[in-house]
Design an enzyme around this catalytic site. Structure first.
Site, short mmCIF file in Angstrom:
data_model
loop_
_atom_site.label_atom_id
_atom_site.label_comp_id
_atom_site.label_asym_id
_atom_site.label_seq_id
_atom_site.Cartn_x
_atom_site.Cartn_y
_atom_site.Cartn_z
N GLY A 171 0.76 -1.08 -0.06
CA GLY A 171 -0.05 0.07 0.09
C GLY A 171 0.83 1.18 -0.12
O GLY A 171 2.07 1.18 0.18
N GLU B 10 -0.62 -10.62 3.25
CA GLU B 10 -0.25 -9.98 4.42
C GLU B 10 -0.45 -10.49 5.66
O GLU B 10 0.33 -10.67 6.77
CB GLU B 10 -1.17 -8.63 4.35
CG GLU B 10 -0.60 -7.78 3.42
CD GLU B 10 -1.91 -6.56 3.13
OE1 GLU B 10 -1.54 -5.64 2.47
OE2 GLU B 10 -2.82 -6.68 3.67
C1 5RP Z 1 -3.16 -3.65 1.18
C2 5RP Z 1 -3.51 -2.97 2.62
C3 5RP Z 1 -3.13 -1.93 2.89
O1 5RP Z 1 -2.19 -1.94 4.27
C4 5RP Z 1 -4.24 -0.79 3.39
O2 5RP Z 1 -5.06 -0.68 2.27
C5 5RP Z 1 -3.75 0.79 3.61
O3 5RP Z 1 -3.35 1.23 2.38
P1 5RP Z 1 -2.71 2.69 2.47
O4 5RP Z 1 -1.51 2.73 3.03
O5 5RP Z 1 -2.47 2.84 0.76
O6 5RP Z 1 -3.60 3.53 2.85
O7 5RP Z 1 -4.13 -3.81 3.42
O8 5RP Z 1 -3.71 -4.77 0.90
#
Ligand code: 5RP
Length: 216
Positions: free
Chosen positions: A28, A102
């Site tokens: 992300g 993850e």
């Molecule tokens: C990806 C995730 C990310 O950690 C989550 O979507 C947060 O994203 P960002 O740091 O872009 O706000 O779980 O699968």
């Protein structure tokens, strides 16, 4: 400060938690800032286990060795962002669709350091649609079961996970008991995993606010 500046500040703060050896790295935009910070101290680590193909590419582009989880063994630390997090450090993750890998890397890590800007801290999970990774042939069955649990599943259009599956984003859930719901959804046949990280929550939250990075 902008949301991106807050994300960057938490990413910088997370470097303090990086030990020598191999670490786990999330996916992300916040995790990307962390990778950029990690590049500055890459000599200190042996390499990283990536939670997605995108993260692996970014690590490699900085010259950070990407290692296979099966040969890395237990990791000291996993650093990743979240879509929502509570003060109990339960999370919704998977906005980027990498939830399964993850969750695997988090499960193999002794400490989960969550990095998030202040907008991610919520009183109750569920305003952000809950991502559920599903084997494609089970899409309709899983969707019907999710409706029985009170949600409105929506297929993430044009998206395939790194594992070759689909994502159903479940709207309208008021998640009062995240540990129980995480288990319930994972028991639906055809579900690979769901984006609730409550059975294995974060251990530390570095929250980016206009008053600085707070540690919870
Ligand atoms: C990806 C995730 C990310 O950690 C989550 O979507 C947060 O994203 P960002 O740091 O872009 O706000 O779980 O699968």
């Amino acid at each position: 400060m902008t949301q991106d500046e807050l994300k960057q500040a938490t990413a910088r703060a997370a470097i303090e938690y990086v030990p020598a050896g191999i670490i786990g790295v999330g996916t992300g935009s916040t995790a990307n800032y962390f990778i950029d910070e990690l590049a500055k101290i890459k000599g200190r680590i042996d390499g990283a286990v990536a939670s997605s193909e995108a993260t692996a590419q970014r690590l490699k582009s900085h010259g950070i060795p990407v290692l296979d989880l099966n040969s890395a063994g237990e990791l000291a630390v996993y650093v990743d962002g979240a879509d929502e997090i509570t003060e109990h450090l339960h999370m919704i993750k998977g906005g980027g669709g990498a939830l399964t890998r993850e969750k695997i890397v988090a499960a193999c890590s002794r400490k989960f350091v969550c990095i998030a800007d202040g907008s991610k801290l919520v009183g109750m999970l569920g305003n952000f649609p809950l991502p559920v990774e599903v084997i494609p042939m089970a899409q309709s069955y899983v969707a019907r079961e999710l409706v029985k649990l009170g949600g409105q599943p929506v297929l993430r259009q044009g998206f395939t996970t790194d594992n070759g599956n689909i994502i159903l984003d479940v709207h309208g859930l008021k998640i009062m008991n995240p540990v129980e719901l995480e288990t319930q959804i994972n028991q639906i046949t055809g579900v690979v995993t769901n984006g609730l990280f409550a059975r294995r929550p974060a251990d530390v939250l570095l929250l980016g606010t206009s008053e600085g990075v707070k540690t919870l």
